[in-house]
Design a protein around this motif. Structure first.
Motif, PDB file in Angstrom:
ATOM      1  N   UNK A 351     -45.939 -28.782 -41.600  1.00 53.71           N
ATOM      2  CA  UNK A 351     -45.870 -27.333 -41.794  1.00 53.71           C
ATOM      3  C   UNK A 351     -45.213 -26.643 -40.604  1.00 53.71           C
ATOM      4  N   UNK A 352     -45.227 -27.272 -39.444  1.00 50.05           N
ATOM      5  CA  UNK A 352     -44.824 -26.594 -38.208  1.00 50.05           C
ATOM      6  C   UNK A 352     -43.994 -27.542 -37.340  1.00 50.05           C
ATOM      7  N   UNK A 353     -43.645 -27.057 -36.170  1.00 46.35           N
ATOM      8  CA  UNK A 353     -42.880 -27.823 -35.200  1.00 46.35           C
ATOM      9  C   UNK A 353     -43.816 -28.355 -34.113  1.00 46.35           C
ATOM     10  N   UNK A 354     -43.307 -29.199 -33.247  1.00 46.28           N
ATOM     11  CA  UNK A 354     -44.046 -29.575 -32.038  1.00 46.28           C
ATOM     12  C   UNK A 354     -44.080 -28.340 -31.143  1.00 46.28           C
ATOM     13  N   UNK A 355     -45.269 -27.854 -30.824  1.00 43.72           N
ATOM     14  CA  UNK A 355     -45.397 -26.555 -30.158  1.00 43.72           C
ATOM     15  C   UNK A 355     -45.044 -26.641 -28.678  1.00 43.72           C
ATOM     16  N   UNK A 356     -45.573 -27.628 -27.981  1.00 40.99           N
ATOM     17  CA  UNK A 356     -45.397 -27.710 -26.525  1.00 40.99           C
ATOM     18  C   UNK A 356     -44.316 -28.727 -26.163  1.00 40.99           C
ATOM     19  N   UNK A 357     -43.581 -28.412 -25.121  1.00 42.09           N
ATOM     20  CA  UNK A 357     -42.477 -29.278 -24.684  1.00 42.09           C
ATOM     21  C   UNK A 357     -42.990 -30.664 -24.316  1.00 42.09           C
ATOM     22  N   UNK A 358     -42.213 -31.664 -24.654  1.00 38.28           N
ATOM     23  CA  UNK A 358     -42.498 -33.032 -24.235  1.00 38.28           C
ATOM     24  C   UNK A 358     -41.191 -33.812 -24.243  1.00 38.28           C
ATOM     25  N   UNK A 359     -41.087 -34.850 -23.402  1.00 37.15           N
ATOM     26  CA  UNK A 359     -39.854 -35.631 -23.353  1.00 37.15           C
ATOM     27  C   UNK A 359     -39.728 -36.572 -24.545  1.00 37.15           C
ATOM     28  N   UNK A 360     -38.502 -36.988 -24.801  1.00 32.83           N
ATOM     29  CA  UNK A 360     -38.210 -37.977 -25.843  1.00 32.83           C
ATOM     30  C   UNK A 360     -37.369 -39.072 -25.197  1.00 32.83           C
TER      31      UNK A 360
END
Length: 450
Positions: A351-360
């Motif tokens: 339903x949504x996006x990843x809210x908080x920044x994180x590395x990939x």
């Protein structure tokens, strides 16, 4: 013949120049690299992922209530931080120490919290005057900063009944007072985390400029304000006063939260049953408003109706993000120090996006050895209901030993102390991909080095 020799010399020079240009621009070889491609199978399995999903309520000052929530696939908890005893005083050092201990218990349990600060837990209890709210927010700031790693998001709190921004006993219902409290909250709460307001009318009044794609992650107040709807599906048409306050319309308020939810956090709970408490309405609005979290303990009548309607499992799978790699392309053969071409198509079924920044990272593994290569993509932009295409050229270290290396995707927590904890890494919705021991996702591909 002289012309032929000249042509040969010219060709040799051009090849040498091409090789130098290739080296200057970081290209491993002037020869086109062979690419492999593969479509990957997605999975309908239900599994936990951090910073999303159904939540339980816990008492952050009671580590026992935290440990009881960690055994049932729950990764997110909600906590009311109750300041009832300190309406007329500063927070004592013992309280702040207890709060710090509670955050530590979250870390041990591999949980994250949605935190709301309140002075009561009923519809008519007193709150605190503005100067006390500001004082308490300032006192809490260092503890919150120290423990931001285990905070998923904040709800604005402090004002009125349940910290829900209504029925203040200290005159905090005015626009001016709300603006002052929000300023204190945004100042005290870590800038890396969103702050959800209860009512769209307050968002309209306090933030006339809303977040856009250009401002989504700039740390400004508009980029941090989301919404928590605490009477989801609970009355027709306005969910017990949630929508259409202060001259706004129900539809305009939902459109506002839908636009916010594309970039900031949205969540909440049900608080009763109505003709809106149906699976088609629930699924439609959870997707439109981009819900990341929802209370699984309240309201039981509403939750039972959704369960009877057959959509509870789907809600659990799709709250927040649900990411799957659907297509993969990679360089088949790479030299040490050479370039690894990568093509990924990632579908977000949530339903949504990843809210908080994180590395990939793309991670190459061979036996006990691993090499992590960071991607430039921002995971927060992998929008719900869409497929994101990622094309990057990655540089292998010159020290990589020859051999066959397995390819993984790793999306760990951004906090250095949580990065190595697999429970805080994102699991893909791909069949057979998850490595529970490492927190990495196997992409069923191998790279031949050397």
């Amino acid at each position: 013949m002289p012309t032929t020799r000249r042509a040969r010399r010219t060709a040799i020079v051009l090849v040498a120049v091409a090789a130098l240009v290739a080296l200057a621009f970081g290209v491993a070889s002037a020869v086109p690299r062979s690419m492999q491609t593969r479509d990957l199978r997605t999975s309908d399995a239900d599994f936990p992922n951090p910073e999303r999903g159904w939540f339980d309520n816990v008492d952050l000052l009671d580590p026992g209530s935290i440990s009881s929530a960690e055994h049932d696939g729950i990764t997110t908890v909600h906590s009311y931080l109750r300041l009832d005893a300190y309406r007329d005083s500063r927070l004592p050092a013992s309280f702040l120490r207890s709060l710090n201990t509670g955050f530590g218990a979250l870390r041990t349990a591999h949980l994250k919290v949605v935190l709301r600060i309140a002075y009561n837990f009923d519809g008519a209890g007193p709150d605190a005057p503005l100067d006390r709210v500001q004082e308490h927010a300032a006192q809490l700031k260092p503890v919150l900063a120290r423990n931001a790693d285990v905070v998923f998001a904040f709800e604005a709190g402090f004002i009125g009944a349940w910290g829900e921004w209504h029925d203040s006993t200290n005159g905090l219902d005015t626009t001016g007072a709300k603006a002052a409290v929000l300023d204190a909250v945004l100042t005290a709460f870590p800038r890396s985390r969103d702050v959800a307001l209860r009512y769209p009318a307050d968002i309209r009044a306090l933030l006339p400029q809303q977040v856009t794609a250009d401002t989504a992650y700039d740390g400004s107040p508009a980029a941090r304000i989301g919404n928590h709807e605490d009477c989801f599906l609970s009355s027709v048409p306005d969910d017990r006063g949630t929508w259409g306050q202060a001259g706004g319309s129900v539809e305009a308020d939902k459109a506002l939260v839908a636009s916010l939810g594309r970039y900031t956090v949205v969540g909440g709970e049900t608080c009763g049953v109505s003709d809106r408490t149906t699976c088609p309405t629930a699924l439609g609005e959870l997707a439109r408003l981009h819900f990341s979290y929802l209370n699984r303990q309240f309201d039981t009548a509403a939750l039972d109706r959704l369960k009877q309607g057959g959509c509870s499992d789907e809600i659990g799978r799709r709250l927040g993000y649900r990411l799957a790699v659907t297509h993969l392309g990679w360089t088949e053969d790479v030299q040490p120090g050479g370039g690894l071409g990568l093509e990924l198509e990632v579908r977000n079924f949530g339903f949504a996006h990843v809210v908080n920044a994180r590395p990939v990272y793309v991670v190459l593994t061979k036996g006990a050895h691993s090499v992590a290569l960071p991607l430039k993509t921002d995971i927060r932009t992998w929008a719900p209901g869409t497929t994101t295409k990622i094309e990057e050229d990655l540089r292998l270290p010159a020290s990589v030993t020859p051999g066959s290396w397995a390819l993984h995707l790793w999306m760990p927590d951004a906090a250095s102390d949580l990065r190595s904890v697999p429970a805080y890494a994102i699991r893909l919705a791909n069949e057979g991909a998850w490595e529970a021991g490492s927190g990495r996702n196997v992409l069923s591909a191998r790279v031949q080095v050397g």
